[in-house]
Design a protein around this motif. Structure first.
Motif, PDB file in Angstrom:
ATOM      1  N   GLN A 135      -0.186  13.003 -96.745  1.00 33.15           N
ATOM      2  CA  GLN A 135       1.170  13.539 -96.865  1.00 33.15           C
ATOM      3  C   GLN A 135       2.086  12.959 -95.781  1.00 33.15           C
ATOM      4  O   GLN A 135       3.246  12.601 -96.054  1.00 33.15           O
ATOM      5  CB  GLN A 135       1.141  15.068 -96.779  1.00 33.15           C
ATOM      6  N   ARG A 157       5.275  10.696 -96.320  1.00 32.17           N
ATOM      7  CA  ARG A 157       6.563  11.103 -95.741  1.00 32.17           C
ATOM      8  C   ARG A 157       7.167   9.971 -94.920  1.00 32.17           C
ATOM      9  O   ARG A 157       8.377   9.698 -94.989  1.00 32.17           O
ATOM     10  CB  ARG A 157       6.345  12.343 -94.878  1.00 32.17           C
ATOM     11  N   GLY A 184       0.564  22.677 -98.754  1.00 29.28           N
ATOM     12  CA  GLY A 184       2.000  22.606 -98.546  1.00 29.28           C
ATOM     13  C   GLY A 184       2.634  23.888 -98.070  1.00 29.28           C
ATOM     14  O   GLY A 184       3.871  23.975 -98.006  1.00 29.28           O
TER      15      GLY A 184
END
Length: 747
Positions: A725, A729, A348
């Motif tokens: 991810q 999202r 991240g």
């Protein structure tokens, strides 16, 4: 990350292999040290001793077999007087120093021929028990040792008689050449017989007598060492990977005298077939030792030779380091950076841009990671357009590395230490080739003489008026004598009266034709016939056709190259390897060598040796015509042998072979290590680049599975985390976009 995975292990292994190969190159291509005697000369003495052992074993076994066959043939006929038995035996076989017939009941000597045979060694153990009638070595009053061979003569209504034949354990009657001596050694190291030493009375100076005394002491010392070594088992005594002689053989190095070093080869008497158990000679515990003084080498290393290995090793290290640097800079470092960048994005950390490598698959993956970073932090909504893809891939640095290493492998393997026709071959090798060829010629001649003598012995039992009985006799004889492929009786008109074995060929009884002749020109293989007149039947002849395979087996000797038997016109009759019947010799110089050997000189034809330099090759050849007596000596046949000097263990050829080996080892290192990099890194990296670009283009459905637990696998795992991810999202964005519409419907 596992130690055996990723890009670092193959590069490390490549560096280690290069260092090891450099050290090996510096050792084997540098100076070879002070070699007192060339290995080729020592190996030649070993082969000479093996040939002598084979000749002695064959001679002893043939004498024992002939005596037993004679006794068996006598049993099949009418009883004969002892004097007649010994007379016929001496007429047929001239090979025993003495023969005796003894009455077993009274112990009285009934007949004797030749030297006197002592009988004190005869006892119950010799005549009865498990080892009854086994040949024994007996020492005479003169100190000489004789081999006593026995056979029982047992006729109906007659007392049993013992036929005893003695023969010496002397060195085989072979050409030893100049300065060579040979000895027959007992199991305890005692020298039983020697040949090749000059008589002290015939020498002209005290210096020559001192040298003779020195050589005799050397022979005694080396014989004792050889007897000890031949007690080992043949398998444990032989060097790993070596084959050939079934017994124990090797080389010994003695002391030096007046600039010459005594070299010796030894060989124990062994059966021609290791599985064969009935060889009498192989069980006597005898060893043959061949000794030859050779000039000691001085300054064998060439000028500047000590630098060759160091220069070659240094060049390999330099090119190897450069190749490793290419792999490190072009493959390892970019891959490790991608691993760190992908892991940062997966955790991240999207604060800074991805460091994109300059080219190759790494550049494609880096560009894809940067696009994915932009998608994750929202600075670039949706998949962006793919940038220009570099055509140059990771295969280029692999090719550059291979070229760098080939710059060393190719010159070393193909250009360094190359030999030509000017290589120096020791004169000893030419002499040994000639003498060993003469020994093979003597073996073949004796075998043909023995074949004809067996026919003479068998012909006395033939009754040409009874074809049925004669046919049975020939069948039994063919079963015992494996050297024949057919036996048949021909009358004065040329008609076959009785036969056994293969189809008979024509036989003429003309007086001007030899008893051993060859025919079959134009057929698949030559026909070798031996004949013996049948007593009491004028014009009737017992003919035996000798198998060509039998002669071929006599020609196969290690260290002698290709061996053939040719006639007076240099046409091939037999060969150690495959051949066509009556084909010409392959080299133009060999027929001239055959003709030169058959030119009468002094007492008769002599053997010749020749060193042939043709272009870049060197060939050692020899020709030995039949000589020495018997019906086979007048055939005009010659044994020819030749071999390439590259087969010798000469320093120049050994250096060439080592250079080729070094080049091949370098090539093997290239294939192993670069192939390792290609399979484990290059191919998965290309697949990773394609997957990363698809993911950056918006393919969120394809799951990324790592194939290996290495750097590439770690990047794949990071891509999978990034995919998850991005997928989460997108789902969150879709859910937020639908929430306002749901609220408006409720009002």
């Amino acid at each position: 990350m596992p130690l055996l995975g990723g890009i670092r292990p193959p590069i490390a292994v490549l560096c280690l292999l290069i260092v090891a190969l450099a050290g090996l190159t510096a050792k084997v291509l540098g100076p070879g040290g002070d070699v007192v005697v060339p290995k080729a000369v020592l190996s030649s003495q070993q082969h000479f001793a093996e040939d002598g052992a084979i000749a002695l074993r064959a001679s002893i076994d043939e004498r024992v077999t002939d005596l037993r066959r004679t006794a068996a043939a006598l049993h099949a006929g009418e009883p004969e007087e002892p004097e007649r038995v010994l007379s016929d035996l001496g007429t047929t076989y001239q090979k025993w120093t003495g023969t005796t017939v003894v009455d077993l009941e009274s112990g009285k000597v009934l007949a004797a021929r030749g030297e006197s045979i002592p009988l004190a060694w005869l006892d119950r153990d010799v005549l009865t028990g498990e080892h009854a009638l086994t040949p024994r070595m007996v020492r005479l009053e003169t100190g000489d040792v004789r081999l006593m061979t026995m056979a029982v003569l047992d006729w109906k209504d007659r007392p049993q008689q013992l036929l005893i034949a003695s023969n010496s354990l002397s060195v085989p009657a072979i050409n030893l050449g100049p300065f060579r001596s040979m000895a027959v050694v007992a199991r305890d190291g005692e020298v039983l017989a020697t040949e090749g030493f000059q008589q002290s009375e015939a020498l002209n100076s005290d210096q020559e007598r001192k040298e003779l005394t020195f050589l005799q002491k050397q022979m005694s010392r080396l014989s004792d060492q050889a007897a000890t070594r031949t007690e080992e088992h043949p398998v444990s005594a032989r060097e790993p990977g070596s084959r050939g002689y079934p017994g124990v053989s090797g080389t010994l190095l003695g002391d030096d005298y007046s600039g010459r070093v005594t070299t010796a080869g030894y060989a124990s008497l062994a059966s021609s077939d290791p599985e064969e158990k009935d060889s009498v000679a192989a069980g006597l515990g005898l060893t043959v030792v061949a000794m030859l003084p050779v000039v000691q080498q001085q300054g064998a290393a060439e000028t500047g030779r000590e630098l060759y290995g160091l220069v070659a090793a240094g060049a390999l290290v330099a090119l190897g380091l450069l190749a490793a640097a290419v792999l490190w800079a072009a493959v390892q470092r970019p891959l490790l950076r991608l691993f760190l960048e992908s892991r940062r994005l997966a955790r991240g950390d999207l604060t800074r841009p991805v460091a994109v490598p300059r080219w190759g698959e790494a550049a494609r993956i880096g560009a894809a990671l940067e696009r994915l970073r932009a998608q994750l932090d929202g600075s670039g909504e949706g998949p962006g357009a793919a940038g220009g893809r570099a055509r140059v891939g990771v295969r280029v640095p692999l090719a550059v590395t291979a070229v760098l290493l080939l710059l060393w492998c190719v010159p070393v393997g193909l250009l360094l230490n190359r030999t030509d026709g000017s290589v120096s071959v020791p004169a000893t090798m030419v002499n040994d080739q000639r003498d060993r060829t003469d020994l093979v010629a003597d073996r073949v001649r004796r075998a043909l003489n023995e074949a004809q003598a067996d026919l003479v012995s068998t012909s006395r039992l033939i009754d040409a008026d009874d074809p049925g009985t004669t046919g049975e006799l020939l069948t039994d004889a063919l079963r015992e004598h494996t050297r024949y492929q057919a036996l048949y009786v021909v009358d004065d008109t040329g008609e076959v009266v009785a036969r056994a074995g293969g189809d008979p060929h024509d036989w003429s009884d003309a007086k001007d034709l030899p008893l051993i002749r060859v025919s079959g020109k134009g057929e698949r293989k030559p026909v070798i016939q031996a004949g013996a007149p049948v007593p009491g039947h004028q014009g009737t002849t017992l003919v035996g056709e000798v198998r060509v395979e039998f002669l071929n087996s006599l020609l196969k000797r290690p260290g002698l190259g290709e061996v053939r038997v040719v006639n007076a016109d240099a046409d091939t009759l037999a060969a150690g390897d495959g051949f066509l019947a009556f084909e010409d010799l392959p080299n133009d110089a060999l027929p001239d060598l055959v003709r030169a050997g058959n030119v009468p000189v002094g007492a008769g034809p002599v053997e010749n040796g020749l060193l042939i330099r043709d272009g870049g090759s060197v060939t050692v050849a020899a020709a030995a015509p039949f000589s020495g007596g018997g019906v086979a000596s007048d055939l005009g046949w010659t044994v020819v042998s030749w071999q390439n000097a590259k087969d010798f263990q000469i320093a120049a050829y050994e250096r060439e072979d080592r250079s080729v080996l070094a080049g091949l080892l370098g090539l093997a290192a290239i294939v192993v290590c670069l192939g390792w990099v290609y399979l484990v890194v290059a191919r998965p990296l290309r697949a990773l680049a394609a997957g990363a670009e698809k993911l950056a283009d918006g393919d969120l459905k394809t799951v990324h599975f790592p194939r290996y637990q290495d750097e590439v696998g770690a990047v794949v795992r990071s891509l999978e985390l990034i995919r998850q991810q991005l997928q989460a999202r997108r789902q969150n964005q879709a859910r937020r976009s639908t929430e306002p519409r749901l609220g408006a419907g409720e009002r």
